[in-house]
Design a protein around this motif. Sequence first.
Motif, short mmCIF file in Angstrom:
data_model
loop_
_atom_site.label_atom_id
_atom_site.label_comp_id
_atom_site.label_asym_id
_atom_site.label_seq_id
_atom_site.Cartn_x
_atom_site.Cartn_y
_atom_site.Cartn_z
N ASN A 156 -6.50 0.02 -0.07
CA ASN A 156 -7.86 0.57 -0.11
C ASN A 156 -8.63 0.25 -1.39
O ASN A 156 -9.84 0.08 -1.35
N HIS A 157 -7.95 0.17 -2.52
CA HIS A 157 -8.64 -0.09 -3.80
C HIS A 157 -8.62 -1.55 -4.21
O HIS A 157 -9.48 -2.00 -4.95
N PHE A 158 -7.59 -2.28 -3.74
CA PHE A 158 -7.43 -3.64 -4.25
C PHE A 158 -7.39 -4.71 -3.15
O PHE A 158 -7.11 -5.87 -3.42
N ALA A 159 -7.66 -4.29 -1.91
CA ALA A 159 -7.78 -5.22 -0.79
C ALA A 159 -6.54 -6.10 -0.59
O ALA A 159 -6.65 -7.26 -0.21
N VAL A 160 -5.38 -5.54 -0.83
CA VAL A 160 -4.13 -6.24 -0.56
C VAL A 160 -3.81 -6.03 0.92
O VAL A 160 -3.92 -4.92 1.44
N ALA A 161 -3.43 -7.08 1.61
CA ALA A 161 -3.09 -6.97 3.02
C ALA A 161 -1.82 -6.12 3.19
O ALA A 161 -0.80 -6.40 2.56
N ARG A 162 -1.92 -5.09 4.02
CA ARG A 162 -0.79 -4.18 4.21
C ARG A 162 0.47 -4.93 4.65
O ARG A 162 1.58 -4.58 4.25
N ALA A 163 0.31 -5.96 5.44
CA ALA A 163 1.46 -6.72 5.94
C ALA A 163 2.24 -7.42 4.82
O ALA A 163 3.42 -7.72 4.99
N GLN A 164 1.60 -7.70 3.69
CA GLN A 164 2.26 -8.36 2.57
C GLN A 164 3.08 -7.40 1.72
O GLN A 164 3.94 -7.82 0.96
N ILE A 165 2.79 -6.11 1.84
CA ILE A 165 3.40 -5.13 0.95
C ILE A 165 4.72 -4.64 1.55
O ILE A 165 4.78 -4.22 2.69
N LEU A 202 1.19 4.51 -2.85
CA LEU A 202 0.94 3.26 -3.58
C LEU A 202 0.46 2.17 -2.64
O LEU A 202 -0.45 1.40 -2.97
N VAL A 203 1.06 2.11 -1.47
CA VAL A 203 0.63 1.12 -0.48
C VAL A 203 -0.84 1.37 -0.10
O VAL A 203 -1.65 0.44 -0.07
N ASP A 204 -1.19 2.62 0.13
CA ASP A 204 -2.58 2.95 0.47
C ASP A 204 -3.52 2.56 -0.67
O ASP A 204 -4.62 2.05 -0.42
N LEU A 205 -3.12 2.79 -1.92
CA LEU A 205 -3.95 2.40 -3.06
C LEU A 205 -4.16 0.89 -3.10
O LEU A 205 -5.27 0.41 -3.33
N LEU A 206 -3.08 0.16 -2.89
CA LEU A 206 -3.19 -1.31 -2.92
C LEU A 206 -4.11 -1.82 -1.81
O LEU A 206 -4.90 -2.74 -2.03
#
Length: 80
Positions: free
Chosen positions: A14-23, A8-12
């Motif tokens: 790679n697909h939705f440009a959410v910063a990994r650090a925020q997740i 799910l983190v990878d989807l957010l």
Amino acid sequence: MGAVYEKLVDLLVNHFAVARAQIRPDATFEELDMDSLFVVELLLVIQSEFDVEIQDDAVGRADSIGHLAGLVESGVGVAP
């Protein structure tokens, strides 16, 4: 968290440009500035990636990434 959460983190990212650090598992979609349309779009991507169908009302902006991962893992809220 498990493999579903990591995917799910990878989807957010790679697909939705959410910063990994925020997740993080307890981060809500609202905290990530995701509106309800975004959540519906995410559910459609999850349906494709995980071959499951999560009911639209099972996840809202106040729910966390960890909650969604739990739904996918357990099948609760997943349409038959």
